[in-house]
Design an enzyme around this catalytic site. Structure first.
Site, PDB file in Angstrom:
ATOM      1  CG  ASP A 102      70.304  10.961  87.095  1.00 48.17           C
ATOM      2  OD1 ASP A 102      70.873  10.595  88.145  1.00 48.17           O
ATOM      3  OD2 ASP A 102      70.610  10.545  85.973  1.00 48.17           O
ATOM      4  NE  ARG A 122      73.848  21.218 117.959  1.00 53.14           N
ATOM      5  CZ  ARG A 122      73.709  20.727 119.199  1.00 53.14           C
ATOM      6  NH1 ARG A 122      74.770  20.243 119.833  1.00 53.14           N
ATOM      7  NH2 ARG A 122      72.540  20.736 119.786  1.00 53.14           N
ATOM      8  CE  LYS A 149      71.434  12.873  93.830  1.00 49.27           C
ATOM      9  NZ  LYS A 149      71.910  11.570  94.332  1.00 49.27           N
ATOM     10  CG  HIS A 158      74.563  12.488  90.156  1.00 50.64           C
ATOM     11  ND1 HIS A 158      73.558  11.911  89.407  1.00 50.64           N
ATOM     12  CD2 HIS A 158      74.484  11.937  91.393  1.00 50.64           C
ATOM     13  CE1 HIS A 158      72.906  11.030  90.152  1.00 50.64           C
ATOM     14  NE2 HIS A 158      73.447  11.035  91.365  1.00 50.64           N
TER      15      HIS A 158
END
Length: 311
Positions: free
Chosen positions: A179, A245, A161, A140
């Site tokens: 999808d 980060r 998405k 998916h």
């Protein structure tokens, strides 16, 4: 598990001409991506011969066959056909001897003709079969081509998405699949993604429904297949979680035994996902070319600290 391809699919994909009309190409399966030119076999050497491979006849093999007397030619061709090979393809629009058609229909082997050169045909069929017959899984997610980098966007249903993919398409990038993404392992280094035929070029947007990307944005906005170079995993922002980060160490995810670089991107209102994905794709390309911004920052800090110690 690998897939299976019928000779009929090969004919349609490579625009081949079927000469053996009585042979049903839809019922003959190809199980190996490897291809063979039967030069040695035409001379009678069948040791180590893999009869599961598609056979391609080029100018050299054709010249050898034409140089045989009729009786020897018929015997040579029949022995080859008796090994139950999936198909024989003649390159360069060369027309096979009548005995090929005769024994092809007798043993149920498709005799095909292509207009391509032998080397081009060999390479194209091999590449296509490797993708079609490679081990595969379905996941998916959304796959897009961003600056030539295959970016697989994953995350829980409804996280955004498809919306991110639509924004990327509007910015000039290309959709591969929405999808559902079919991932094929074509080598120990390469994963190729594609869309199921039923959802090809379509995007589902909640509140609007299904849209046809190819129709709305043009043929340049879609792509059939794409190598997967990196994964962007979208997730809800969690205050308690520490996010990377600097990017000194790359996180990876595994599909079919191959590892792919993966970035966890936290979602908060106001974050422009399309721009983030673009930057991730360009940064990935930079790293592949030998430049790492995080390592450059680390070097600058080390130099600054050493200079401060000297002072």
């Amino acid at each position: 598990m690998g897939n299976k391809v019928t000779v009929e699919e090969l004919i349609e994909k490579m625009d081949l001409v079927l000469l053996t009309r009585t042979v049903d190409a839809s019922k003959i399966e190809i199980t190996l991506p490897d291809i063979n030119r039967p030069a040695l076999q035409l001379t009678g050497f069948y040791e180590y011969f893999d009869h599961s491979r598609v056979q391609i006849v080029g100018a050299v093999e054709q010249a050898y066959i034409n140089g045989l007397d009729l009786e020897t030619r018929r015997k040579t061709v029949e022995v080859l056909m008796d090994h139950k090979i999936p198909a024989i393809i003649f390159a360069r629009n060369m027309r096979p001897d009548a005995c090929f058609i005769e024994f092809g229909e007798k043993y149920g082997i498709p005799i095909l003709v292509s207009s391509q050169t032998t080397s081009d045909l060999f390479a194209e069929i091999s590449r296509w079969l490797k993708v079609k017959l490679a081990p595969s899984i379905t996941i998916h997610g959304v796959l897009v081509d961003v600056y030539g980098e295959g970016v697989l966007i994953t995350g829980e249903s409804g996280i955004g998405k498809s919306e991110a993919a639509l924004e990327l398409i509007k910015r000039g990038h290309r959709l591969v699949s929405d999808d559902v993404v079919e991932i094929h392992k074509v080598s120990d280094e390469t994963l190729v993604g594609s869309a199921p035929s039923i959802t090809k070029h379509l995007i589902e947007l909640r509140g609007i429904g299904i849209i046809d990307v190819k129709t709305l944005f043009g043929v340049e906005s879609v792509k059939d297949t794409q190598t997967i170079n990196m994964v962007i995993h979208l997730e809800d922002w969690k205050k308690e979680k520490e996010y990377d980060r600097l990017g000194l160490e790359e996180k990876t995810i595994e599909y079919l035994g191959n590892r792919v670089v993966c970035h966890d991107i936290p979602i908060r209102p106001g974050r422009n996902l399309a721009v983030i994905v673009e930057c991730a794709a360009v940064n990935h390309r930079q790293r592949a070319m030998g430049y790492n911004a995080a390592e450059e920052l680390y070097k600058r800090v080390q130099i600054n600290l050493s200079q401060g110690a000297q002072d």
